[in-house]
Scaffold this motif. Sequence first.
Motif, PDB file in Angstrom:
ATOM      1  N   GLY A  86       0.818  -1.201   0.000  1.00  0.00           N
ATOM      2  CA  GLY A  86       0.000   0.000   0.000  1.00  0.00           C
ATOM      3  C   GLY A  86       0.852   1.252   0.000  1.00  0.00           C
ATOM      4  N   GLU A  87       0.359   2.274   0.635  1.00  0.00           N
ATOM      5  CA  GLU A  87       1.059   3.557   0.690  1.00  0.00           C
ATOM      6  C   GLU A  87       2.368   3.426   1.458  1.00  0.00           C
ATOM      7  OE1 GLU A  87       1.596   7.559  -0.222  1.00  0.00           O
ATOM      8  OE2 GLU A  87      -0.015   6.222  -0.890  1.00  0.00           O
ATOM      9  N   VAL A  88       3.430   3.970   0.894  1.00  0.00           N
ATOM     10  CA  VAL A  88       4.731   4.013   1.558  1.00  0.00           C
ATOM     11  C   VAL A  88       5.129   5.470   1.688  1.00  0.00           C
ATOM     12  CG1 VAL A  88       7.162   3.373   1.470  1.00  0.00           C
ATOM     13  CG2 VAL A  88       5.417   1.792   0.593  1.00  0.00           C
ATOM     14  N   SER A  89       5.311   5.928   2.906  1.00  0.00           N
ATOM     15  CA  SER A  89       5.733   7.302   3.150  1.00  0.00           C
ATOM     16  C   SER A  89       6.680   7.307   4.335  1.00  0.00           C
ATOM     17  CB  SER A  89       4.521   8.199   3.431  1.00  0.00           C
ATOM     18  OG  SER A  89       4.926   9.534   3.646  1.00  0.00           O
ATOM     19  N   ASN A 376      10.235 -11.088   7.003  1.00  0.00           N
ATOM     20  CA  ASN A 376      10.110 -12.039   5.902  1.00  0.00           C
ATOM     21  C   ASN A 376       9.897 -11.319   4.569  1.00  0.00           C
ATOM     22  OD1 ASN A 376      10.336 -14.700   5.139  1.00  0.00           O
ATOM     23  ND2 ASN A 376       8.151 -15.130   5.314  1.00  0.00           N
ATOM     24  N   VAL A 377      10.760 -10.355   4.308  1.00  0.00           N
ATOM     25  CA  VAL A 377      10.650  -9.502   3.130  1.00  0.00           C
ATOM     26  C   VAL A 377      11.944  -9.563   2.322  1.00  0.00           C
ATOM     27  CG1 VAL A 377      10.529  -7.086   2.344  1.00  0.00           C
ATOM     28  CG2 VAL A 377       8.946  -7.920   4.112  1.00  0.00           C
ATOM     29  N   VAL A 378      11.792  -9.625   1.004  1.00  0.00           N
ATOM     30  CA  VAL A 378      12.903  -9.506   0.054  1.00  0.00           C
ATOM     31  C   VAL A 378      12.543  -8.396  -0.925  1.00  0.00           C
ATOM     32  CG1 VAL A 378      14.179 -10.621  -1.829  1.00  0.00           C
ATOM     33  CG2 VAL A 378      13.601 -11.917   0.231  1.00  0.00           C
ATOM     34  N   ILE A 379      13.480  -7.476  -1.168  1.00  0.00           N
ATOM     35  CA  ILE A 379      13.282  -6.394  -2.129  1.00  0.00           C
ATOM     36  C   ILE A 379      14.465  -6.386  -3.095  1.00  0.00           C
ATOM     37  CG2 ILE A 379      12.959  -3.906  -2.460  1.00  0.00           C
ATOM     38  CD1 ILE A 379      12.003  -3.782   0.476  1.00  0.00           C
ATOM     39  N   ALA A 402      11.144   1.179   5.139  1.00  0.00           N
ATOM     40  CA  ALA A 402       9.775   1.703   5.134  1.00  0.00           C
ATOM     41  C   ALA A 402       8.841   0.769   4.369  1.00  0.00           C
ATOM     42  CB  ALA A 402       9.763   3.105   4.525  1.00  0.00           C
ATOM     43  N   VAL A 403       9.328   0.220   3.255  1.00  0.00           N
ATOM     44  CA  VAL A 403       8.509  -0.721   2.505  1.00  0.00           C
ATOM     45  C   VAL A 403       8.226  -1.963   3.344  1.00  0.00           C
ATOM     46  CG1 VAL A 403       8.519  -2.272   0.502  1.00  0.00           C
ATOM     47  CG2 VAL A 403       9.284   0.084   0.241  1.00  0.00           C
ATOM     48  N   ALA A 404       9.252  -2.509   3.988  1.00  0.00           N
ATOM     49  CA  ALA A 404       9.075  -3.701   4.815  1.00  0.00           C
ATOM     50  C   ALA A 404       8.068  -3.453   5.932  1.00  0.00           C
ATOM     51  CB  ALA A 404      10.417  -4.140   5.386  1.00  0.00           C
ATOM     52  N   ALA A 405       8.165  -2.284   6.573  1.00  0.00           N
ATOM     53  CA  ALA A 405       7.228  -1.960   7.665  1.00  0.00           C
ATOM     54  C   ALA A 405       5.816  -1.782   7.144  1.00  0.00           C
ATOM     55  CB  ALA A 405       7.703  -0.696   8.371  1.00  0.00           C
ATOM     56  N   ALA A 406       5.661  -1.247   5.929  1.00  0.00           N
ATOM     57  CA  ALA A 406       4.342  -1.015   5.369  1.00  0.00           C
ATOM     58  C   ALA A 406       3.604  -2.307   5.063  1.00  0.00           C
ATOM     59  CB  ALA A 406       4.446  -0.180   4.094  1.00  0.00           C
ATOM     60  N   LEU A 407       4.336  -3.404   5.000  1.00  0.00           N
ATOM     61  CA  LEU A 407       3.709  -4.708   4.699  1.00  0.00           C
ATOM     62  C   LEU A 407       3.240  -5.455   5.940  1.00  0.00           C
ATOM     63  CD1 LEU A 407       6.194  -5.846   1.936  1.00  0.00           C
ATOM     64  CD2 LEU A 407       3.764  -5.406   1.614  1.00  0.00           C
ATOM     65  N   ASP A 408       3.509  -4.907   7.111  1.00  0.00           N
ATOM     66  CA  ASP A 408       3.055  -5.562   8.345  1.00  0.00           C
ATOM     67  C   ASP A 408       1.536  -5.617   8.411  1.00  0.00           C
ATOM     68  OD1 ASP A 408       5.615  -5.938   9.107  1.00  0.00           O
ATOM     69  OD2 ASP A 408       5.653  -4.368  10.641  1.00  0.00           O
TER      70      ASP A 408
END
Length: 408
Positions: A86-89, A376-379, A402-408
């Motif tokens: 979703g939104e990443v800021s 459990n994120v790979v970018i 920030a992307v990893a946290a946004a996926l929680d």
Amino acid sequence: MTKRIISTGLAGAALSAVFLAAMPASGADYPHAGEPIGTVTEVYDGKLLPDAAVSTFRNIDRLFPTRTIKAGGAVRDLPQADKPLGEVSFTTGDQTYDLYDVMALDSFTAMIVLKDGKVAFETYQRGNTPETRWMSMSVAKSITSTLAAIAIKEGKLAGLDAPLTDYVEALKGSAYEGVTLRDILMMSSGVRWNETYTDPASDRRALLKAQIAQQPGSAMKLMASLPRAAEPGTVNNYSTGETQVLGEIVRGAVGKPLAEYLSEKIWVPYGMEADANWWLDSPDGHEIGGSGISATLRDYARFGQFFLENGTIGGTSILPAGWRDEAAGPTTLKDGSKLDYGYMWWTGWTEPSIADGAFAAIGIQGQNIYINPKRNVVIVTFGAQPKPTGKEPVDPLVFFDAVAAALD
């Protein structure tokens, strides 16, 4: 803190042009075959205009001879995540950014995000497609170190304390006598090395000159000529030459080319979807241990997922016990000093990445595989930044966190 230490091209556009004329196109079915490309010197000097950089970075197999990393068999599925990104800021310094800002400002030309092994976000820019093979640059270092780990697990390498000269005949009697595999993985051999890309007399430029010359054995001849500057294991000094040595160690241990070993141990059994390529030091010669892999975005992501999962294939890890976390660092010199570097992986340097135990494979001009075990994120990103380093307006690790946290 200096990250993504770089190396540079030299030896003249004329030599590079010889390779451009000699190398075959990437194949008629490759979507970017026949695109005009620059020279290897221009790549490392940061003297390519944006369109030329993009077309060159997705055609690096036309810069030097390569060996194929063969795929085959069943392709590992990357299903869509139930919850897309979703939104990443986020705010860094006094500036706030979102995903769109970073993609543009950091010149990312493709990006994929896996959460629990599923695709939460995927985009291709600047004409790239899922079939595009993009340069790894120093991301290859982390892949080469993983091949060393597999060789240890198979008993073909005696372990981290193995003397490297047991496997590389060309370095016997040199400053590398008494240097162990662990020292090489930590870039702490104590052998003198100047990585300064802007210095025409630097060791890094000499190594690239050897690569451009395409003479068998020239890289190891250079490495054998270097003097000792410190005792092994006492000083960390980032050295692309160390990774070339590591590639020779693995080849000497397993008795086959790195591309073939990578295909046999990971590319085929883990289910990569496409053949990849790896630069060689001479026609039908040895792989360049520290750079020169070109592969698809999804296959780089699969490699990141493989490493996140402790190298598990078919329910069994092909890596030594505890390797992922040990290789991710931080590692420790003989005097107890901790390094923000692992076994050719970069440790996290932001507060969130340190807290999560996140780490990354990083290549110049914007190539990244970020792995966050806690979330459990790979970018993975492809980048076409105008200079090898120093042209990222936004720290990519801050963005990845920030992307990893946004996926929680």
